[in-house]
Enzyme design. Structure first.
Site, mmCIF file in Angstrom:
data_model
loop_
_atom_site.group_PDB
_atom_site.id
_atom_site.type_symbol
_atom_site.label_atom_id
_atom_site.label_comp_id
_atom_site.label_asym_id
_atom_site.label_seq_id
_atom_site.Cartn_x
_atom_site.Cartn_y
_atom_site.Cartn_z
ATOM 1 N N GLU A 112 -1.672 1.309 -1.798
ATOM 2 C CA GLU A 112 -1.356 2.614 -1.223
ATOM 3 C C GLU A 112 -2.683 3.114 -0.658
ATOM 4 O O GLU A 112 -3.702 3.099 -1.363
ATOM 5 C CB GLU A 112 -0.828 3.564 -2.296
ATOM 6 N N ARG A 160 -8.848 19.445 3.543
ATOM 7 C CA ARG A 160 -8.302 18.638 2.442
ATOM 8 C C ARG A 160 -9.022 19.033 1.152
ATOM 9 O O ARG A 160 -10.271 19.136 1.168
ATOM 10 C CB ARG A 160 -8.569 17.177 2.779
ATOM 11 N N GLY A 210 -11.208 18.694 -1.965
ATOM 12 C CA GLY A 210 -12.183 17.669 -2.357
ATOM 13 C C GLY A 210 -12.582 16.763 -1.199
ATOM 14 O O GLY A 210 -12.928 15.602 -1.413
ATOM 15 N N LEU A 259 -5.824 9.790 11.137
ATOM 16 C CA LEU A 259 -6.413 10.719 12.109
ATOM 17 C C LEU A 259 -6.334 10.247 13.569
ATOM 18 O O LEU A 259 -5.857 10.985 14.441
ATOM 19 C CB LEU A 259 -7.868 11.023 11.726
ATOM 20 N N LEU A 311 6.672 -4.281 1.870
ATOM 21 C CA LEU A 311 7.251 -3.513 2.983
ATOM 22 C C LEU A 311 7.541 -2.073 2.559
ATOM 23 O O LEU A 311 8.683 -1.622 2.568
ATOM 24 C CB LEU A 311 8.505 -4.205 3.549
ATOM 25 N N LYS A 347 -8.884 2.862 -6.315
ATOM 26 C CA LYS A 347 -9.564 1.704 -5.733
ATOM 27 C C LYS A 347 -10.803 1.348 -6.562
ATOM 28 O O LYS A 347 -11.095 0.172 -6.769
ATOM 29 C CB LYS A 347 -9.965 1.975 -4.281
ATOM 30 N N PRO A 356 -4.970 18.405 14.962
ATOM 31 C CA PRO A 356 -5.448 19.057 13.740
ATOM 32 C C PRO A 356 -6.826 18.566 13.302
ATOM 33 O O PRO A 356 -7.056 17.368 13.170
ATOM 34 C CB PRO A 356 -4.390 18.668 12.696
ATOM 35 N N THR A 408 -12.860 -0.027 -0.469
ATOM 36 C CA THR A 408 -13.281 1.026 0.451
ATOM 37 C C THR A 408 -14.651 1.594 0.074
ATOM 38 O O THR A 408 -15.042 1.561 -1.095
ATOM 39 C CB THR A 408 -12.234 2.164 0.424
ATOM 40 N N ASP A 409 -15.331 2.187 1.065
ATOM 41 C CA ASP A 409 -16.594 2.874 0.771
ATOM 42 C C ASP A 409 -16.338 4.196 0.025
ATOM 43 O O ASP A 409 -17.272 4.793 -0.500
ATOM 44 C CB ASP A 409 -17.411 3.124 2.048
ATOM 45 N N GLU A 410 -15.070 4.625 -0.025
ATOM 46 C CA GLU A 410 -14.784 5.906 -0.681
ATOM 47 C C GLU A 410 -15.047 5.856 -2.188
ATOM 48 O O GLU A 410 -15.165 6.899 -2.823
ATOM 49 C CB GLU A 410 -13.337 6.332 -0.404
ATOM 50 N N TYR A 458 -9.368 19.001 10.154
ATOM 51 C CA TYR A 458 -9.476 19.549 8.795
ATOM 52 C C TYR A 458 -10.805 20.317 8.670
ATOM 53 O O TYR A 458 -11.874 19.789 9.023
ATOM 54 C CB TYR A 458 -9.467 18.436 7.751
ATOM 55 N N TYR A 473 -6.827 8.452 -4.642
ATOM 56 C CA TYR A 473 -6.891 7.168 -3.924
ATOM 57 C C TYR A 473 -8.178 6.422 -4.257
ATOM 58 O O TYR A 473 -8.157 5.267 -4.689
ATOM 59 C CB TYR A 473 -6.790 7.392 -2.410
HETATM 60 N N1 NAD Z 1 -7.668 1.859 6.563
HETATM 61 C C1 NAD Z 1 -8.947 2.010 6.223
HETATM 62 O O1 NAD Z 1 -9.715 2.667 6.946
HETATM 63 C C2 NAD Z 1 -9.501 1.356 4.986
HETATM 64 C C3 NAD Z 1 -10.843 1.531 4.703
HETATM 65 C C4 NAD Z 1 -11.373 0.907 3.592
HETATM 66 C C5 NAD Z 1 -10.568 0.100 2.792
HETATM 67 N N2 NAD Z 1 -9.254 -0.033 3.059
HETATM 68 C C6 NAD Z 1 -8.457 -0.897 2.168
HETATM 69 O O2 NAD Z 1 -7.908 -1.962 2.951
HETATM 70 C C7 NAD Z 1 -6.630 -2.322 2.451
HETATM 71 C C8 NAD Z 1 -5.616 -2.257 3.565
HETATM 72 O O3 NAD Z 1 -5.596 -0.935 4.105
HETATM 73 P P1 NAD Z 1 -4.615 -0.541 5.300
HETATM 74 O O4 NAD Z 1 -5.213 0.624 5.979
HETATM 75 O O5 NAD Z 1 -4.265 -1.742 6.069
HETATM 76 O O6 NAD Z 1 -3.331 -0.057 4.477
HETATM 77 P P2 NAD Z 1 -1.849 0.118 4.959
HETATM 78 O O7 NAD Z 1 -1.314 1.287 4.181
HETATM 79 O O8 NAD Z 1 -1.732 0.122 6.443
HETATM 80 O O9 NAD Z 1 -1.119 -1.217 4.455
HETATM 81 C C9 NAD Z 1 -0.906 -1.488 3.113
HETATM 82 C C10 NAD Z 1 0.124 -2.616 3.007
HETATM 83 O O10 NAD Z 1 0.289 -2.913 1.615
HETATM 84 C C11 NAD Z 1 1.660 -3.012 1.329
HETATM 85 N N3 NAD Z 1 1.898 -2.611 -0.052
HETATM 86 C C12 NAD Z 1 1.731 -1.365 -0.583
HETATM 87 N N4 NAD Z 1 2.105 -1.375 -1.874
HETATM 88 C C13 NAD Z 1 2.468 -2.633 -2.165
HETATM 89 C C14 NAD Z 1 2.943 -3.273 -3.341
HETATM 90 N N5 NAD Z 1 3.130 -2.585 -4.483
HETATM 91 N N6 NAD Z 1 3.203 -4.604 -3.301
HETATM 92 C C15 NAD Z 1 3.030 -5.304 -2.146
HETATM 93 N N7 NAD Z 1 2.623 -4.749 -0.998
HETATM 94 C C16 NAD Z 1 2.351 -3.428 -1.017
HETATM 95 C C17 NAD Z 1 2.344 -2.077 2.303
HETATM 96 O O11 NAD Z 1 3.720 -2.424 2.492
HETATM 97 C C18 NAD Z 1 1.486 -2.227 3.550
HETATM 98 O O12 NAD Z 1 1.989 -3.264 4.381
HETATM 99 C C19 NAD Z 1 -6.329 -1.374 1.300
HETATM 100 O O13 NAD Z 1 -6.626 -2.038 0.102
HETATM 101 C C20 NAD Z 1 -7.264 -0.204 1.530
HETATM 102 O O14 NAD Z 1 -7.616 0.405 0.308
HETATM 103 C C21 NAD Z 1 -8.690 0.575 4.145
#
Ligand code: NAD
Length: 347
Positions: free
Chosen positions: A82, A286, A288, A195, A33, A159, A210, A130-132, A212, A155
């Site tokens: 994160e 941003r 990079g 975004l 959380l 990952k 905004p 992620t694809d990043e 970028y 980030y």
């Molecule tokens: N959002 C995107 O477009 C996207 C794209 C590709 C990959 N991802 C990957 O998908 C996953 C989820 O992404 P999201 O957008 O839902 O992220 P988000 O930031 O919405 O959610 C992350 C969740 O992880 C929890 N969390 C963070 N640190 C923690 C810790 N130390 N211990 C336990 N819980 C923790 C947070 O409380 C949150 O509920 C991530 O691994 C992200 O890298 C996201």
């Protein structure tokens, strides 16, 4: 199937939790959380006897061992991370500790549990990435699962490191893993620092939208509920040790995307005069900023028969309607630290 979902109070994790419970799976939601979490995201299933919640930090190995031993999951879907690139520029430390050290703890806790349980053949550790990690594309080409890693932000580097750890635990210890690398997600419950929600909510508030740089950066947009469906398919049917790229087959530049959102808002909630597009404002890029991401989805399509169900226009329409209908969800989140503030320009 009993699934331990980490990060299930976040954007994508909560979509996985909702879908898994609706399909009759038992779900244990493990989440620290952080600022990005919202338990309202899973309110629709939290009363189900298939659902349980553990507030825990993946940096805390002892807690992870307890949770594995109490709940004894059949599979793990690891999404906790994160996730905001701009925050990683201002403060990379949390990204290293959660995304790398936290994934290491998850792998070790999963391995100890799996070995202790007699190495059940169906156990899976599904790492969501992620694809990043693949870096930035020019005008042509797509990322395949064989594209070399070339992360360019704190980030994506964190990952990428976590992906390498997951593969190493498979090769070295035989831990049964699957990995997925997906493109940019959007949809309901998207935290209002990213975004698409920023554009919708700023538009409604009469604030600048905004963009970028010059808005030419291209992303492949994936509707979050399609992504959750693909993730459940991979954890059940994906081949051991294999990774799958998941894309929306919907490449758009940021400027095209924002203009589409403005058009949807113009139709659904017309302004007294003019278009929401009049609020578009170009801001410093941003540091990079990756130019283009695009996913080659052949493997998941051919091996597992998965394709996204919506076009980006259909998904954006549903998303805008969801934000119009759910002010009670997003309004309080706008008061959280860093939301509504330009982050990641220190460079
Ligand atoms: N959002 C995107 O477009 C996207 C794209 C590709 C990959 N991802 C990957 O998908 C996953 C989820 O992404 P999201 O957008 O839902 O992220 P988000 O930031 O919405 O959610 C992350 C969740 O992880 C929890 N969390 C963070 N640190 C923690 C810790 N130390 N211990 C336990 N819980 C923790 C947070 O409380 C949150 O509920 C991530 O691994 C992200 O890298 C996201």
């Amino acid at each position: 199937m009993k699934i331990l979902v980490t990060g299930g109070a976040g954007f994508i994790g909560s979509a996985v939790v909702r879908l898994a419970v609706s399909r009759g799976h038992e779900v244990v939601n493990l989440d620290a959380l952080t600022y990005a979490a919202c338990l309202e995201n899973v309110a629709s299933v939290s009363g189900s006897n298939l659902y349980s919640f553990e507030q825990a930090d993946i940096r805390d190995r002892v807690r992870l061992d307890e949770i594995f031993n109490i709940h004894r999951p059949d599979v793990v879907m690891h999404l906790a991370a994160e996730s905001h690139v701009d925050r990683s520029i201002d403060g990379p430390g949390d990204f290293i500790l959660t995304n790398i050290n936290g994934t290491y703890n998850m792998l070790e806790a999963a391995r100890a549990y799996w070995v202790g349980a007699g190495k059940p053949a169906d156990f899976r550790f599904h790492h969501i990435s992620t694809d990043e990690v693949f870096g930035s594309l020019g005008a042509e080409g797509q990322f395949t699962e064989d594209t070399s890693y070339d992360p360019r932000s704190p980030y994506s580097a964190s990952k990428a490191a976590s992906d390498h750890l997951v593969r190493a635990w498979h090769e070295t210890y035989g831990l049964p893993v699957v990995l997925t690398n997906c493109s940019n997600n959007y949809g309901p419950f998207h935290f209002p620092e990213k975004l698409i929600p920023v554009v919708i909510l700023n538009a409604l508030a009469g604030k600048p939208l905004p963009i970028y740089g010059d808005g030419s950066n291209v992303r492949d947009w994936l509707y979050v509920e399609d992504h959750a469906d693909a993730l459940l398919l991979v954890v059940e049917k994906g081949k051991l040790g294999r990774s799958y790229n998941i894309g929306g087959e919907n490449e758009r530049s940021n400027l095209q995307l924002v203009r589409t959102l403005c058009g949807i808002l113009d139709a659904k909630r017309p302004k007294a005069s003019g278009s929401y597009a009049d609020q578009i404002t170009y801001v410093t890029d941003r540091p990079g900023h990756d130019a283009r991401y695009a996913i080659d989805p052949s493997r998941i399509r051919e091996e597992l028969g998965w394709r996204p169900s919506v076009t980006v226009e259909e998904g954006l329409e549903k998303t805008v309607q969801w934000y119009l209908d759910n002010e009670a969800w997003w309004k309080p989140l706008q008061a959280r630290a860093g939301v509504g503030v330009r982050l990641g320009v220190k460079g």
